[in-house]
Design a protein around this motif. Structure first.
Motif, mmCIF file in Angstrom:
data_model
loop_
_atom_site.group_PDB
_atom_site.id
_atom_site.type_symbol
_atom_site.label_atom_id
_atom_site.label_comp_id
_atom_site.label_asym_id
_atom_site.label_seq_id
_atom_site.Cartn_x
_atom_site.Cartn_y
_atom_site.Cartn_z
ATOM 1 N N GLY A 91 0.824 -1.199 0.000
ATOM 2 C CA GLY A 91 0.000 0.000 0.000
ATOM 3 C C GLY A 91 0.854 1.244 0.000
ATOM 4 O O GLY A 91 2.040 1.220 0.351
ATOM 5 N N ALA A 92 0.237 2.335 -0.394
ATOM 6 C CA ALA A 92 0.954 3.596 -0.510
ATOM 7 C C ALA A 92 1.208 4.207 0.861
ATOM 8 O O ALA A 92 0.443 4.003 1.804
ATOM 9 C CB ALA A 92 0.145 4.568 -1.370
ATOM 10 N N GLN A 93 2.273 4.959 0.948
ATOM 11 C CA GLN A 93 2.496 5.768 2.141
ATOM 12 C C GLN A 93 1.423 6.858 2.197
ATOM 13 O O GLN A 93 1.028 7.411 1.178
ATOM 14 C CB GLN A 93 3.890 6.397 2.097
ATOM 15 C CG GLN A 93 5.014 5.375 2.132
ATOM 16 C CD GLN A 93 6.394 5.996 1.991
ATOM 17 O OE1 GLN A 93 6.524 7.204 1.795
ATOM 18 N NE2 GLN A 93 7.438 5.178 2.091
ATOM 19 N N ASN A 94 0.945 7.119 3.424
ATOM 20 C CA ASN A 94 -0.090 8.141 3.624
ATOM 21 C C ASN A 94 -1.290 7.883 2.710
ATOM 22 O O ASN A 94 -1.820 8.787 2.060
ATOM 23 C CB ASN A 94 0.470 9.540 3.380
ATOM 24 C CG ASN A 94 -0.343 10.631 4.043
ATOM 25 O OD1 ASN A 94 -1.173 10.368 4.908
ATOM 26 N ND2 ASN A 94 -0.120 11.865 3.634
ATOM 27 N N GLU A 95 -1.739 6.645 2.676
ATOM 28 C CA GLU A 95 -2.742 6.198 1.698
ATOM 29 C C GLU A 95 -4.075 6.948 1.832
ATOM 30 O O GLU A 95 -4.664 7.377 0.846
ATOM 31 C CB GLU A 95 -2.964 4.696 1.866
ATOM 32 C CG GLU A 95 -3.819 4.078 0.799
ATOM 33 C CD GLU A 95 -3.784 2.562 0.833
ATOM 34 O OE1 GLU A 95 -4.516 1.960 0.039
ATOM 35 O OE2 GLU A 95 -3.034 1.982 1.657
ATOM 36 N N ILE A 96 -4.573 7.068 3.044
ATOM 37 C CA ILE A 96 -5.750 7.904 3.305
ATOM 38 C C ILE A 96 -5.277 9.026 4.219
ATOM 39 O O ILE A 96 -5.152 8.854 5.430
ATOM 40 C CB ILE A 96 -6.894 7.102 3.949
ATOM 41 C CG1 ILE A 96 -7.343 5.984 3.007
ATOM 42 C CG2 ILE A 96 -8.065 8.017 4.294
ATOM 43 C CD1 ILE A 96 -8.462 5.127 3.559
ATOM 44 N N PRO A 97 -4.962 10.181 3.663
ATOM 45 C CA PRO A 97 -4.349 11.253 4.456
ATOM 46 C C PRO A 97 -5.274 11.767 5.562
ATOM 47 O O PRO A 97 -6.495 11.803 5.418
ATOM 48 C CB PRO A 97 -4.085 12.347 3.416
ATOM 49 C CG PRO A 97 -4.063 11.636 2.102
ATOM 50 C CD PRO A 97 -5.059 10.523 2.243
ATOM 51 N N ARG A 98 -4.641 12.188 6.651
ATOM 52 C CA ARG A 98 -5.379 12.765 7.775
ATOM 53 C C ARG A 98 -5.855 14.191 7.489
ATOM 54 O O ARG A 98 -6.767 14.676 8.155
ATOM 55 C CB ARG A 98 -4.490 12.761 9.025
ATOM 56 C CG ARG A 98 -4.185 11.355 9.525
ATOM 57 C CD ARG A 98 -3.304 11.376 10.764
ATOM 58 N NE ARG A 98 -3.215 10.033 11.345
ATOM 59 C CZ ARG A 98 -3.340 9.749 12.633
ATOM 60 N NH1 ARG A 98 -3.537 10.726 13.513
ATOM 61 N NH2 ARG A 98 -3.258 8.521 13.077
ATOM 62 N N LEU A 99 -5.203 14.830 6.528
ATOM 63 C CA LEU A 99 -5.555 16.217 6.182
ATOM 64 C C LEU A 99 -5.492 17.117 7.416
ATOM 65 O O LEU A 99 -6.357 17.942 7.652
ATOM 66 C CB LEU A 99 -6.953 16.285 5.546
ATOM 67 C CG LEU A 99 -7.174 15.403 4.300
ATOM 68 C CD1 LEU A 99 -8.599 15.557 3.795
ATOM 69 C CD2 LEU A 99 -6.164 15.731 3.210
ATOM 70 N N HIS A 100 -4.419 16.921 8.189
ATOM 71 C CA HIS A 100 -4.172 17.662 9.432
ATOM 72 C C HIS A 100 -5.447 17.853 10.245
ATOM 73 O O HIS A 100 -5.747 18.948 10.739
ATOM 74 C CB HIS A 100 -3.470 19.004 9.166
ATOM 75 C CG HIS A 100 -3.961 19.735 7.939
ATOM 76 N ND1 HIS A 100 -5.117 20.469 7.922
ATOM 77 C CD2 HIS A 100 -3.446 19.824 6.688
ATOM 78 C CE1 HIS A 100 -5.300 20.988 6.728
ATOM 79 N NE2 HIS A 100 -4.292 20.618 5.960
ATOM 80 N N GLY A 101 -6.218 16.762 10.388
ATOM 81 C CA GLY A 101 -7.394 16.740 11.248
ATOM 82 C C GLY A 101 -8.710 16.977 10.541
ATOM 83 O O GLY A 101 -9.782 16.662 11.084
ATOM 84 N N ASP A 102 -8.680 17.507 9.323
ATOM 85 C CA ASP A 102 -9.927 17.847 8.638
ATOM 86 C C ASP A 102 -10.760 16.607 8.301
ATOM 87 O O ASP A 102 -11.996 16.665 8.319
ATOM 88 C CB ASP A 102 -9.639 18.637 7.356
ATOM 89 C CG ASP A 102 -9.144 20.049 7.636
ATOM 90 O OD1 ASP A 102 -9.128 20.450 8.818
ATOM 91 O OD2 ASP A 102 -8.756 20.740 6.675
#
Length: 418
Positions: A319-330
């Protein structure tokens, strides 16, 4: 709990303050007329976190007394099963890994979950950040397979109980039936001979006056059992006087074959980790969220949606790194927003300490200075905004307040990143 990630397109979504105020007023009015199956208790009307408590280290004196869940002996470059590096500064004892020093020059050490001080620290964080209750994971397939695992899990429960009592939090047992071939009989024995005794604690979660137990994997693909087996186990726990939560697949309402089993549970908890991505993904789930809640209300069942901060497991699986990003909390906040906007009073956050899949809200490395210099780990600044190691704990605190109606409904989180 493990499910493959499904990637969806992320786009931004904002509301004006004026429209937020209108929605808040509507929510306040609607909240008074929504007929819930149960009144507020230790899980209804509360924020619950999943608590793995599954990390071990060589020399920690646990039943394994070796590296457990972090990775092989010892964890080292290319041999690590976690996506995020924890912030260990508040633990009194940590254990040396095979990694180079952190970017700030400190040794690369990890914590063990088989430690009262560590568990106490986690429950202190829960108290400080408005987390009401912890669902302590109990992986049934390992209980009979390895006596060390049984002893670990049995020994960990008193630590959690003591910490919950000390810090005024609640906890309950959440069985994961993944791979547990004989769970229909063995789960009953485990409950009556080992786990039931802990329900006498003042910290053990009660709902409608009944001790809470959760069964994760009911109807989920690849998990053992069928409609008849799941129905039997759910109803058996109810005869034991328990309030039964079941963790089910996201599209459970489309599963007519097993619907009669689902209908026996007191609370439905669909698993969403890895199944949505970005603000658009969270918003696309709203129709399902609303329909799930309506179904549960019409069947006199409680509903507990799952929210998660992000997902990736490139160090553990493919799987990709940062696959589902946190979006700095958003991303997590949008899920909280949608839950509150649908008048849903309860939520489970997955997970408190799941560093493996990158879903942990517990304190983690903020940037490269706090992780080993010779291995990739997802850090909290990955999406371009510097976040303190406790940011997701504080974000969860504010999310709990919003869902409970203690602060207004707002599309943009009020939590400072630092």
């Amino acid at each position: 709990m493990l499910l493959s990630a499904v990637i969806l397109t992320a786009v931004g979504c904002k509301k004006t303050q004026e429209s937020e105020d209108v929605v808040h007023d509507s929510f306040s009015q609607a909240k008074q007329v929504v007929a819930l199956a149960s009144p507020p208790g230790d899980v209804v009307g509360k924020l619950v976190v999943g608590y793995q408590a599954w990390f071990g280290c060589l020399g920690d004196g646990s039943p394994f007394n070796s590296w457990k869940t972090w990775g092989p002996n010892p964890p080292s470059p290319g041999h690590i099963n976690v996506e995020m590096w924890p912030d260990v500064r508040e633990y009194t004892t940590t254990y040396q890994t095979g990694f180079a020093n952190l970017g700030n020059g400190q040794p690369a050490k990890l914590f063990t979950s088989y430690s009262q001080q560590v568990v106490n620290t986690h429950f202190l964080w829960m108290r400080q950040n408005g987390i009401d209750c912890a669902a302590l994971q109990r992986f049934g397939s390992a209980l009979a397979a390895d006596p060390r695992d049984l002893n670990w899990r049995n020994g960990n429960v008193p630590m959690v109980k003591a910490a919950a009592e000390t810090y005024g939090r609640k906890f309950f047992i959440e069985y994961d039936i993944s791979g547990w071939t004989n769970f229909q009989s063995e789960i009953k024995t485990d409950w009556t001979t080992r786990m039931q005794t802990h329900t006498s604690s003042t910290a053990y979660a009660k709902q409608n006056g009944k001790p809470v137990v959760s069964l994760w994997g009911i109807g989920v693909s690849g998990r053992p059992g069928n409609n008849a087996v799941w129905t039997d186990v759910i109803n058996w726990f109810k005869t034991q006087g328990c309030y039964v939560i079941i963790g089910v697949k996201r599209d459970w309402r489309n599963d007519a074959t097993n619907m009669s089993a689902y209908n026996q549970a007191n609370m439905i908890q669909p698993w969403t980790v890895g199944s949505m991505n970005g603000i658009a993904g969270a918003n696309n789930y709203v129709s399902t969220l609303s329909a799930d809640f309506a179904y549960c209300n019409s069947h006199n069942q409680d509903y507990q949606p799952v929210a998660f901060p992000g997902f990736a497991w490139s160090n553990w699986h493919t799987g990709a790194q940062n696959e589902i990003p946190r979006l700095h909390g958003d991303f997590l906040w949008r899920q909280f927003y949608n839950i509150r906007n649908n008048n849903i009073p309860s939520v489970k956050v997955a997970m408190f300490d799941e560093y493996n899949e990158g879903t942990a809200i517990a304190k983690a490395a903020e940037n490269a200075s706090m992780k080993p210099s010779n291995q990739y780990f997802l850090t909290l600044d990955a999406d371009g905004v510097a976040c303190s190691s406790d940011f997701y704990l504080r974000l969860t605190r504010d999310g709990a307040k919003m869902i409970k109606g203690q602060i207004p409904l707002t599309a943009n989180h009020p939590t400072s990143h630092q």
